[in-house]
Enzyme design. Structure first.
Site, PDB file in Angstrom:
ATOM      1  N   ARG A 157      39.153  36.822  41.962  1.00 19.38           N
ATOM      2  CA  ARG A 157      38.866  35.537  42.608  1.00 19.38           C
ATOM      3  C   ARG A 157      37.364  35.291  42.670  1.00 19.38           C
ATOM      4  O   ARG A 157      36.913  34.141  42.706  1.00 19.38           O
ATOM      5  CB  ARG A 157      39.514  35.502  44.000  1.00 19.38           C
ATOM      6  CG  ARG A 157      39.008  36.524  44.959  1.00 19.38           C
ATOM      7  CD  ARG A 157      39.960  36.770  46.120  1.00 19.38           C
ATOM      8  NE  ARG A 157      41.118  37.563  45.723  1.00 19.38           N
ATOM      9  CZ  ARG A 157      42.109  37.883  46.531  1.00 19.38           C
ATOM     10  NH1 ARG A 157      42.115  37.468  47.790  1.00 19.38           N
ATOM     11  NH2 ARG A 157      43.110  38.618  46.108  1.00 19.38           N
TER      12      ARG A 157
ATOM     13  N   LYS B  23      40.979  51.998  43.133  1.00 18.59           N
ATOM     14  CA  LYS B  23      42.439  52.040  43.014  1.00 18.59           C
ATOM     15  C   LYS B  23      42.903  53.494  42.886  1.00 18.59           C
ATOM     16  O   LYS B  23      42.158  54.338  42.408  1.00 18.59           O
ATOM     17  CB  LYS B  23      42.877  51.285  41.745  1.00 18.59           C
ATOM     18  CG  LYS B  23      42.756  49.783  41.813  1.00 18.59           C
ATOM     19  CD  LYS B  23      43.220  49.167  40.499  1.00 18.59           C
ATOM     20  CE  LYS B  23      43.043  47.647  40.501  1.00 18.59           C
ATOM     21  NZ  LYS B  23      43.910  46.956  41.457  1.00 18.59           N
TER      22      LYS B  23
HETATM   23  N1  BES Z   1      43.850  43.062  38.871  1.00 20.13           N
HETATM   24  C1  BES Z   1      44.388  43.198  40.169  1.00 20.13           C
HETATM   25  C2  BES Z   1      45.777  42.578  40.320  1.00 20.13           C
HETATM   26  C3  BES Z   1      46.873  43.192  39.502  1.00 20.13           C
HETATM   27  C4  BES Z   1      47.783  44.037  40.108  1.00 20.13           C
HETATM   28  C5  BES Z   1      47.045  42.872  38.185  1.00 20.13           C
HETATM   29  C6  BES Z   1      48.818  44.562  39.383  1.00 20.13           C
HETATM   30  C7  BES Z   1      48.077  43.404  37.456  1.00 20.13           C
HETATM   31  C8  BES Z   1      48.983  44.245  38.061  1.00 20.13           C
HETATM   32  C9  BES Z   1      43.470  42.519  41.179  1.00 20.13           C
HETATM   33  O1  BES Z   1      42.138  42.514  40.856  1.00 20.13           O
HETATM   34  C10 BES Z   1      43.610  43.284  42.460  1.00 20.13           C
HETATM   35  O2  BES Z   1      43.245  44.412  42.478  1.00 20.13           O
HETATM   36  N2  BES Z   1      44.141  42.633  43.486  1.00 20.13           N
HETATM   37  C11 BES Z   1      44.324  43.267  44.739  1.00 20.13           C
HETATM   38  C12 BES Z   1      43.864  42.309  45.803  1.00 20.13           C
HETATM   39  C13 BES Z   1      43.846  42.896  47.185  1.00 20.13           C
HETATM   40  C14 BES Z   1      42.736  43.927  47.266  1.00 20.13           C
HETATM   41  C15 BES Z   1      43.643  41.802  48.162  1.00 20.13           C
HETATM   42  C16 BES Z   1      45.809  43.553  44.896  1.00 20.13           C
HETATM   43  O3  BES Z   1      46.606  42.727  44.494  1.00 20.13           O
HETATM   44  O4  BES Z   1      46.138  44.628  45.365  1.00 20.13           O
HETATM   45 MN    MN Z   2      41.142  44.284  41.484  1.00 22.67          MN
END
Ligand code: BES
Ligand code: MN
Ligand code: ZN
Length: 501
Positions: free
Chosen positions: A352, A278
């Site tokens: 997931r 990230k």
């Molecule tokens: N933990 C994140 C989702 C999240 C985003 C939680 C903002 C709280 C605030 C999750 O694991 C994630 O990174 N999801 C990705 C999925 C994508 C790579 C398909 C996302 O939502 O960007």
């Molecule tokens: Mn994630």
């Protein structure tokens, strides 16, 4: 915070501050009574404030008077709950919370609420006031060396003469359990990842289980691998911190064999994204990526204390998601516990993966109904913002039961679809499924992924990514961890009689 019940005259209650809720009748009915209670003495004491126009009943308004005439209370606080026509337990909960948050910085340590009159009954009114007060009493500044002890120490709820004292005492007790459990979840979510590793998270769950009489089993890497949880392990393998599989059980005597409710939580104690790392900006917030797991632990605390006659098994998959020489890489193929093969497209779609094995494991343990909660997708934040959380269901009956619970809990969830057509987005060339489905409908494709692991078991998925952490203070609640889902999960479980499927 201690709680007390008084059945009697409001005027006779000696307290640092008496709190009464007021509502707004709008311009046309200016002269309607404003207080949400019928009490001559309180009306009289507040009458000057009201006639001077200082009390409008606007939501969040707090007007305080010292030495109110005709009352034994040292102060009178009138707390606004908004439009009279919309007055219900949600507005009352907020007004009660705003009152407590108004009094706390003044170092007022005890107060008394006049139980408001609600169309939906005294039980709702009691829950609203007590839960609202507990939620308001939480502050997130745990590690500030100048943290002030401004917590409220005691609240009293005053019900009018003739009320059923035994019943009210029971309602009060239940509301306290729920409010405290929501705050327990918030404490866990608030902890930074260096102070809440998967190991420590599991220890906190174990301690909680011991204190409320639940069975608790905690498993580490060996057991996770032995169970063939290839999806869970693929996330855990990149971290130096060991993962933990937490299983908590409420199996009360006299509960029927079925249903068995499974509560599965995402417990990522820190989500860097892994190799699909990230951006630095805002990454610190990813300590709250265990909020779904923490919601389950808080809900289990309440369930352990409320003792509903239904079996519940809760599973929390706790791990970090880290980049390292051992971390999984995009393109890797993993075999989940269910046997399904998964092509990893983005290592940041890790929630997931851990839930896939958590959900499947719950089924092997005999769960007949499943609910998962997870900070799963940024896409749900885009869709619903910080106001509503997302809810998905593969079965109408279980959804209806959950939705009825929302009426009581006052939490906001908005249903999103799960049509088969979305599955096309996560079909893989090399494996059964991919772990991401492209930019569009991201919250839905994540839910579709989970659906692959629940089979025909009735299931609800809660995506709380946008609601588990609040960026702004609210009148009734501090910013930071919200404890979302705890109240609705508890409500679902305590009202579940197995005929709802
Ligand atoms: N933990 C994140 C989702 C999240 C985003 C939680 C903002 C709280 C605030 C999750 O694991 C994630 O990174 N999801 C990705 C999925 C994508 C790579 C398909 C996302 O939502 O960007
Ligand atoms: Mn994630
Ligand atoms: Zn995550």
């Amino acid at each position: 915070m201690d709680t007390k019940l008084v059945v009697g005259n409001i005027a006779d209650v000696e307290t640092e501050c008496l709190i009464v809720i007021a509502v707004d009748h709008g311009e046309k009915q200016k002269n309607e009574p404003k207080l949400a209670i019928k009490d001559g003495a309180a009306d009289k004491a507040a009458s000057e404030l009201i006639s001077a126009g200082e009390v409008t009943g606007k939501q969040g308004e707090t007007v305080m008077l010292h030495r109110p005439q005709g009352l034994k209370a040292r102060r009178l606080l009138v707390a606004g709950a908004g439009k009279a026509k919309d007055f219900g337990h949600t507005a009352a909960r907020k007004a009660a919370g705003a009152a407590v948050r108004f009094l706390k910085p003044k170092m007022i340590k005890s107060c008394a609420f006049a139980l408001p009159e609600l169309g939906s009954g005294v039980e709702d009114a009691m829950r609203a006031v007590v839960e609202g007060a507990f939620i308001a009493n939480f502050d997130p500044d745990t590690y500030r060396s100048d943290r002030k002890d401004q917590q409220m120490k005691e609240i009293t709820v005053i019900a009018s003469n003739g009320s059923d004292q035994g019943k009210l005492q029971q309602n009060l007790e239940q509301a306290r359990i729920i409010g405290e459990s929501q705050n327990f979840t918030r404490e866990l979510v608030n902890e930074p990842s260096n102070r809440l590793t998967p190991t420590i998270f599991a220890e906190r769950a174990r301690k909680m289980c011991e204190s409320v009489g639940l069975k608790c089993e905690i498993m580490g890497p060996d057991k996770i691998k032995e169970l063939k949880m290839g999806a869970f392990w693929s996330v855990a393998q990149g971290s130096d911190e060991e993962p933990r599989l937490i299983v908590m059980r409420h199996e009360p005597q006299g509960a029927p064999e079925k249903p068995v409710i499974g509560l599965i939580g995402k417990g990522i104690t820190f989500d860097t994204g892994g190799i699909s790392i990230k951006p630095a900006d805002g990454m610190e917030k990813m300590k709250y990526d265990m909020a779904g797991g923490a919601a389950m632990i808080g809900a289990m605390r309440a369930i352990g204390l409320l003792k509903p006659k239904v079996k519940v098994i809760s599973i929390v998959c706790a791990t970090e998601n880290m980049p390292s020489g051992k971390a999984q890489k995009p393109g890797d193929v993993q075999i989940a516990m269910s046997g399904k093969s998964i092509e990893i497209i983005n290592t940041d779609a890790e929630g997931r993966l851990v839930l896939a094995d958590g959900l499947h494991y719950a089924r092997t343990l005999g769960c007949t109904h499943l609910i998962d909660a997870a900070t799963l997708t940024g896409a749900v934040v885009v869709a619903l913002g910080g106001v509503n959380a997302g809810v998905f269901a593969n079965d109408e009956d279980i959804y209806q039961h959950f939705a009825r619970g929302l009426q009581k809990s006052g939490e906001k969830f908005w249903r999103l679809p799960l049509d088969g057509e979305y599955f096309e987005q996560i079909r893989s060339n090399i494996a059964d499924i991919m772990n991401t489905g492209g930019r569009y409908g991201g919250a839905i494709t994540a839910a579709m992924f989970l659906k692959e692991f629940v089979g025909d078991t009735p299931w609800i998925h809660l995506d709380i990514a946008g609601t588990a952490w609040m960026d702004d203070n609210k009148g009734w609640m501090a910013k930071g961890p919200s404890g979302i889902a705890v109240r609705s999960l508890v409500e679902f479980v305590r009202t579940f009689d197995g005929t709802s499927r």
